[in-house]
Scaffold this motif. Structure first.
Motif, PDB file in Angstrom:
ATOM      1  N   ASP A  29       0.816  -1.203   0.000  1.00 48.72           N
ATOM      2  CA  ASP A  29       0.000   0.000   0.000  1.00 48.72           C
ATOM      3  C   ASP A  29       0.858   1.265   0.000  1.00 48.72           C
ATOM      4  O   ASP A  29       0.735   2.110   0.867  1.00 48.72           O
ATOM      5  CB  ASP A  29      -0.943  -0.023   1.191  1.00 48.72           C
ATOM      6  N   CYS A  30       1.759   1.387  -0.983  1.00 48.83           N
ATOM      7  CA  CYS A  30       2.637   2.545  -1.108  1.00 48.83           C
ATOM      8  C   CYS A  30       1.976   3.602  -1.998  1.00 48.83           C
ATOM      9  O   CYS A  30       1.306   3.262  -2.969  1.00 48.83           O
ATOM     10  CB  CYS A  30       3.963   2.149  -1.754  1.00 48.83           C
ATOM     11  N   LEU A  31       2.178   4.837  -1.683  1.00 42.99           N
ATOM     12  CA  LEU A  31       1.703   5.935  -2.524  1.00 42.99           C
ATOM     13  C   LEU A  31       2.902   6.490  -3.282  1.00 42.99           C
ATOM     14  O   LEU A  31       3.824   7.045  -2.700  1.00 42.99           O
ATOM     15  CB  LEU A  31       1.051   7.031  -1.680  1.00 42.99           C
ATOM     16  N   LEU A  64       0.124   1.789  -4.975  1.00 42.48           N
ATOM     17  CA  LEU A  64       0.614   0.454  -5.305  1.00 42.48           C
ATOM     18  C   LEU A  64       0.301  -0.450  -4.118  1.00 42.48           C
ATOM     19  O   LEU A  64       0.896  -0.314  -3.062  1.00 42.48           O
ATOM     20  CB  LEU A  64       2.115   0.477  -5.579  1.00 42.48           C
ATOM     21  N   ALA A  65      -0.666  -1.341  -4.294  1.00 42.00           N
ATOM     22  CA  ALA A  65      -1.089  -2.192  -3.189  1.00 42.00           C
ATOM     23  C   ALA A  65      -0.789  -3.661  -3.436  1.00 42.00           C
ATOM     24  O   ALA A  65      -0.870  -4.459  -2.531  1.00 42.00           O
ATOM     25  CB  ALA A  65      -2.585  -2.009  -2.931  1.00 42.00           C
ATOM     26  N   ARG A  66      -0.494  -4.039  -4.668  1.00 43.34           N
ATOM     27  CA  ARG A  66      -0.181  -5.420  -5.026  1.00 43.34           C
ATOM     28  C   ARG A  66       0.577  -5.371  -6.347  1.00 43.34           C
ATOM     29  O   ARG A  66       0.616  -4.339  -6.988  1.00 43.34           O
ATOM     30  CB  ARG A  66      -1.446  -6.246  -5.166  1.00 43.34           C
ATOM     31  N   LEU A  97       4.928  -6.332   0.931  1.00 36.82           N
ATOM     32  CA  LEU A  97       5.236  -5.916   2.298  1.00 36.82           C
ATOM     33  C   LEU A  97       5.734  -4.476   2.334  1.00 36.82           C
ATOM     34  O   LEU A  97       4.965  -3.564   2.148  1.00 36.82           O
ATOM     35  CB  LEU A  97       6.205  -6.890   2.956  1.00 36.82           C
ATOM     36  N   ASP A  98       7.028  -4.259   2.538  1.00 37.37           N
ATOM     37  CA  ASP A  98       7.524  -2.885   2.683  1.00 37.37           C
ATOM     38  C   ASP A  98       8.268  -2.395   1.452  1.00 37.37           C
ATOM     39  O   ASP A  98       8.980  -1.407   1.519  1.00 37.37           O
ATOM     40  CB  ASP A  98       8.431  -2.789   3.909  1.00 37.37           C
ATOM     41  N   GLY A 134       9.463   3.100  -7.181  1.00 34.61           N
ATOM     42  CA  GLY A 134       8.076   3.057  -7.615  1.00 34.61           C
ATOM     43  C   GLY A 134       7.630   4.275  -8.400  1.00 34.61           C
ATOM     44  O   GLY A 134       6.567   4.259  -9.008  1.00 34.61           O
ATOM     45  N   ASP A 135       8.425   5.353  -8.412  1.00 34.99           N
ATOM     46  CA  ASP A 135       8.080   6.553  -9.178  1.00 34.99           C
ATOM     47  C   ASP A 135       8.454   6.369 -10.646  1.00 34.99           C
ATOM     48  O   ASP A 135       9.403   5.656 -10.973  1.00 34.99           O
ATOM     49  CB  ASP A 135       8.814   7.786  -8.642  1.00 34.99           C
TER      50      ASP A 135
END
Length: 159
Positions: A29-31, A64-66, A97-98, A134-135
């Protein structure tokens, strides 16, 4: 069995059930963000969902959750005006996870050094995992591929 022992067993069972439900519900669950630093118009779609349009100089938050995919298409003008895409890319991302990151690179040395260290998969003109994992960024150099409009005739005073 006494009431006190029954309550102790019930508390122990509820504690175990509660800890199991917390552990099994772990997600990343990353933004993260998609940045448009070019003069192009971006259309972004996450996991086949609805498209989002990014004008030059804007950014879009992405959750990003999965594991999934982000599709990005760049246009010189308005996408609905019949323009053809300048560039189109699909990026796979991981959210475990993280850790949230865009996957790229080959599988050659994944166990030793991880993905993305050997450039077997090109991401240009996009930059991925920068400034944060992730960006995704479309930089200013990508706008050079747009055709220039025809120049207006130059007027001369000599006649």
């Amino acid at each position: 069995m006494t009431k006190r022992v029954a309550c102790a067993w019930a508390g122990l069972v509820l504690g175990i059930v509660g800890s199991v439900s917390v552990v099994s519900g772990a997600s990343a669950d990353c933004l993260r963000r998609v940045y448009n630093r070019s003069n192009l118009v971006l259309v972004t779609r996450q996991d086949g969902g609805p498209p989002a349009t990014l004008l030059p100089g804007q950014s879009l938050p992405v959750r990003l959750a999965r594991p999934g995919q982000i599709d990005i298409t760049a246009y010189c003008g308005a996408p609905g005006a019949g323009g053809t895409p300048i560039t189109q890319r699909t990026f796979d991302y991981e959210a475990v996870l993280d850790r949230c990151f865009v996957r790229f690179g080959g599988d050659l040395f994944v166990p030793q050094i991880g993905r993305g260290f050997i450039g077997l998969q090109e991401t240009a003109p996009f930059t991925v995992n920068n400034p944060r994992q992730g960006d995704i960024i479309l930089g200013p150099a990508a706008g050079a591929s747009c055709p220039m409009p025809a120049a207006a005739p130059v007027l001369s005073r000599r006649g």
